[in-house]
Scaffold this motif. Structure first.
Motif: not given
Length: 210
Positions: A151-156, A162-166, A189-200
């Motif tokens: 979540p929140g990182a789909t466009l990374s 790294m994505a641009r360089a490779y 890059f794999l799009h699939d189910r996502r979980s919003s849980i974080s260790s933080t």
């Protein structure tokens, strides 16, 4: 690792693998491990057609503060409690090799496991800062990489260094099952189910209860 802490020796060895197997490498502090981490591991197992996945509990992340880092043995135990798939192997072998950086870890793994096809696995939230990792290009050149959507990182996968360089080395996620067979550099890059849980978030909740 906390001074004086004892970790079961079986976690300080690389898990057993057989020549020809495909194995995912999923490393992190897991402080604490949670369902979001498990979801990433399960997606990787399924989409990459892996035989095993090494759930690598690291002594600590050089890019993160250690002020709230719980003991290595506690994080191993919590990981074991969370996982019920025998193909997912909890390990902390990085502690035995005294490696601080992922580039050193993948070099050790590659040297000690000829004939094994490895894939480095990480969440998309890590892709955004991947270029800050020590010798990150060496990692890309050692093993194929699978980035799992978070979540929140789909466009990374479009905006990260790294994505641009490779970009030339990125394969379509529909071909992900064959990623382990490709020579590095190769990534998807794999799009699939996502979980919003974080260790933080979990650590913050734990602080509120104390």
């Amino acid at each position: 690792m906390v001074e004086g802490e004892t970790v079961d020796r079986r976690y300080l060895r690389m898990p057993h693998v057989e020549r020809g197997m495909t194995v995912g490498l999923f490393g992190g502090s897991f402080n604490p491990p949670h369902e979001g981490h498990l979801l990433v591991a399960e997606i990787a197992m399924r989409r990459l057609a892996l035989d095993n996945l090494w759930w690598m509990v690291t002594p600590g992340n050089p890019l993160k503060s250690r002020s709230e880092l719980t003991s290595l043995s506690d994080r191993i135990a919590a990981s074991e409690k969370l996982i019920d798939d025998p193909r997912i192997k909890v390990t902390a072998f990085e502690q035995a090799f005294d490696t601080r950086f992922t580039a050193d870890t993948v070099a050790h793994v590659a040297t000690r496991n000829p004939g094994i096809r490895f894939v480095w696995i990480m969440g998309a939230d890590s892709l955004k800062t991947f270029h800050l990792w020590q010798n990150w290009r060496q990692i890309v050149a050692t093993f194929p990489i699978a980035v799992i959507d978070r979540p929140g990182a789909t466009l990374s996968f479009l905006s990260s260094t790294m994505a641009r360089a490779y970009d030339h080395a990125r394969i379509d996620e529909e071909d992900a099952a064959g990623l382990a067979l490709r020579p590095a550099p190769a990534w998807t890059f794999l799009h699939d189910r996502r979980s919003s849980i974080s260790s933080t978030q979990l650590r913050a909740k734990a602080r509120q209860k104390t």
